[in-house]
Design an enzyme around this catalytic site. Structure first.
Site, PDB file in Angstrom:
ATOM      1  N   ASN A   9       0.874  -1.174   0.000  1.00 43.96           N
ATOM      2  CA  ASN A   9       0.000   0.000   0.000  1.00 43.96           C
ATOM      3  C   ASN A   9       0.913   1.226   0.000  1.00 43.96           C
ATOM      4  O   ASN A   9       1.488   1.562   1.027  1.00 43.96           O
ATOM      5  CB  ASN A   9      -0.895  -0.033   1.248  1.00 43.96           C
ATOM      6  CG  ASN A   9      -1.736   1.222   1.380  1.00 43.96           C
ATOM      7  OD1 ASN A   9      -1.765   2.067   0.485  1.00 43.96           O
ATOM      8  ND2 ASN A   9      -2.424   1.347   2.509  1.00 43.96           N
ATOM      9  N   LYS A  11       0.151   4.230  -0.229  1.00 39.21           N
ATOM     10  CA  LYS A  11      -0.487   5.399   0.403  1.00 39.21           C
ATOM     11  C   LYS A  11      -0.271   6.641  -0.457  1.00 39.21           C
ATOM     12  O   LYS A  11      -0.265   6.540  -1.682  1.00 39.21           O
ATOM     13  CB  LYS A  11       0.023   5.557   1.843  1.00 39.21           C
ATOM     14  CG  LYS A  11      -0.154   4.260   2.656  1.00 39.21           C
ATOM     15  CD  LYS A  11       0.054   4.429   4.131  1.00 39.21           C
ATOM     16  CE  LYS A  11      -0.148   3.096   4.831  1.00 39.21           C
ATOM     17  NZ  LYS A  11      -0.027   3.153   6.280  1.00 39.21           N
ATOM     18  N   HIS A  95      -9.468   1.145   5.026  1.00 36.62           N
ATOM     19  CA  HIS A  95      -8.192   1.336   5.719  1.00 36.62           C
ATOM     20  C   HIS A  95      -8.396   2.242   6.927  1.00 36.62           C
ATOM     21  O   HIS A  95      -9.205   3.169   6.885  1.00 36.62           O
ATOM     22  CB  HIS A  95      -7.160   1.945   4.758  1.00 36.62           C
ATOM     23  CG  HIS A  95      -5.773   1.876   5.323  1.00 36.62           C
ATOM     24  ND1 HIS A  95      -5.306   2.793   6.229  1.00 36.62           N
ATOM     25  CD2 HIS A  95      -4.775   0.976   5.124  1.00 36.62           C
ATOM     26  CE1 HIS A  95      -4.068   2.461   6.565  1.00 36.62           C
ATOM     27  NE2 HIS A  95      -3.719   1.365   5.917  1.00 36.62           N
ATOM     28  N   GLU A  97      -6.759   4.623   7.997  1.00 41.63           N
ATOM     29  CA  GLU A  97      -6.552   6.055   7.709  1.00 41.63           C
ATOM     30  C   GLU A  97      -7.815   6.653   7.080  1.00 41.63           C
ATOM     31  O   GLU A  97      -8.154   7.810   7.334  1.00 41.63           O
ATOM     32  CB  GLU A  97      -5.312   6.225   6.821  1.00 41.63           C
ATOM     33  CG  GLU A  97      -4.039   5.995   7.644  1.00 41.63           C
ATOM     34  CD  GLU A  97      -2.888   5.356   6.896  1.00 41.63           C
ATOM     35  OE1 GLU A  97      -2.866   5.395   5.660  1.00 41.63           O
ATOM     36  OE2 GLU A  97      -1.995   4.800   7.571  1.00 41.63           O
ATOM     37  N   GLU A 167      -5.170  -5.028  10.607  1.00 44.62           N
ATOM     38  CA  GLU A 167      -4.155  -3.992  10.816  1.00 44.62           C
ATOM     39  C   GLU A 167      -4.437  -3.271  12.128  1.00 44.62           C
ATOM     40  O   GLU A 167      -5.262  -2.345  12.167  1.00 44.62           O
ATOM     41  CB  GLU A 167      -4.196  -2.968   9.676  1.00 44.62           C
ATOM     42  CG  GLU A 167      -3.915  -3.541   8.303  1.00 44.62           C
ATOM     43  CD  GLU A 167      -3.359  -2.461   7.358  1.00 44.62           C
ATOM     44  OE1 GLU A 167      -2.302  -2.692   6.779  1.00 44.62           O
ATOM     45  OE2 GLU A 167      -3.988  -1.395   7.231  1.00 44.62           O
ATOM     46  N   GLY A 173       2.643   2.293  10.886  1.00 45.52           N
ATOM     47  CA  GLY A 173       3.568   3.409  10.742  1.00 45.52           C
ATOM     48  C   GLY A 173       4.274   3.807  12.028  1.00 45.52           C
ATOM     49  O   GLY A 173       4.917   4.847  12.105  1.00 45.52           O
ATOM     50  N   SER A 213       3.619  -2.092  10.380  1.00 44.84           N
ATOM     51  CA  SER A 213       5.072  -2.144  10.594  1.00 44.84           C
ATOM     52  C   SER A 213       5.685  -3.508  10.262  1.00 44.84           C
ATOM     53  O   SER A 213       6.602  -3.964  10.945  1.00 44.84           O
ATOM     54  CB  SER A 213       5.437  -1.720  12.022  1.00 44.84           C
ATOM     55  OG  SER A 213       5.025  -0.391  12.254  1.00 44.84           O
TER      56      SER A 213
END
Ligand code: 13P
Length: 250
Positions: A9, A11, A95, A97, A167, A173, A213
């Site tokens: 991904n 992003k 996701h 985010e 996730e 991250g 991560s």
């Protein structure tokens, strides 16, 4: 047997030139890999140029989101047909985010999942708890609500085409990976849930990726877990060598 699936991904990273370079490097590195399904998900502006680079390779194209309507006055949004027209096969949906910054809910996830499946795109549906939810002991409850919500009204035939990505938000991250045991526990829980919602065949067939991560140095231990079928990779997918290092972990 579930075929391992490693997806990158990207992003909101890569200009046109950066995307071309990264895609070309990945194609070269993975050309002999046939036991792992490999997907890269560049930003929309780079989908077509990346498709041109990967189209004759073993790398598949994914997008990072889609809109649930077919077309129309939805400024800024991208439809399933648009994605299909540039060679996209997979689409990331829900996701964290998107959930955190762009008002994604279980309801919009469900609409997007249904639209993707109706149009012939394979959804990669993301679920996962925040740190606060984990600390409050709510992980399973949260993940259950997200999985149930995402697949409400989705047939058995369709869920078999889907991928789920666990996730944990606190691992994305941050450099903090879930331990293999922590991840395995939630993956096994999701599989159990799929059995309850559908049946044993669905539970044993749907692939569940871990994301958060994941790096070359921790991928092996995570991927060795019985219910972890691959990874959804952010940061480490932006370097071809690191991405390859997860596809072939030491
Ligand atoms: P990182 O690998 O950068 O933690 O991101 C994970 C992720 O969000 C993939 O979708």
């Amino acid at each position: 047997m579930r075929k391992r699936i490693i997806a990158g991904n990207w992003k909101m990273n890569t200009t046109l030139d950066e995307a071309k370079k990264l895609a070309s490097e990945i194609v070269e590195l993975v050309k002999n890999v046939d036991d792992v399904e490999i997907v890269i998900c560049p930003p929309y502006t780079n989908l077509y140029v990346v498709y041109e680079i990967i189209k004759d390779s073993n790398v598949k194209l994914g997008a990072q989101d889609l809109h649930w309507e077919d077309k129309g006055a939805f400024t800024g949004k991208i439809s399933a047909d648009m994605l299909l027209s540039v060679g996209v096969k997979y689409v990331i949906i829900g996701h964290s985010e998107q959930r955190t910054y762009f008002c994604e809910t279980d309801e919009t996830v469900n609409k997007k999942v249904k639209q993707a499946l109706k149009k012939g795109l394979k959804p990669i549906v993301c679920v996962g708890e925040t740190l606060e939810q984990r600390e409050n002991g709510e992980t399973k409850e949260v993940v259950k609500k997200q999985v149930v919500g995402a697949f409400e009204g989705v047939s058995k035939e369709d869920i078999l085409k889907s991928v789920i990505a666990y996730e944990p938000v606190w691992a994305i991250g941050t450099g903090k990976t879930a331990t293999p045991e922590q991840a395995q526990e939630v993956h096994a829980f999701i599989r159990e849930l799929l059995k309850e919602l559908y049946d044993e065949e669905v539970a044993q067939s749907v692939r569940i990726q871990y994301g958060g991560s994941m790096k070359p140095n921790n991928a092996k231990a995570l991927l060795e877990q019985p219910d972890i079928d691959g990874g959804l990779i952010g940061g480490a997918s932006l370097k071809a060598k690191d991405f390859y290092g997860i596809i072939r972990p030491e």
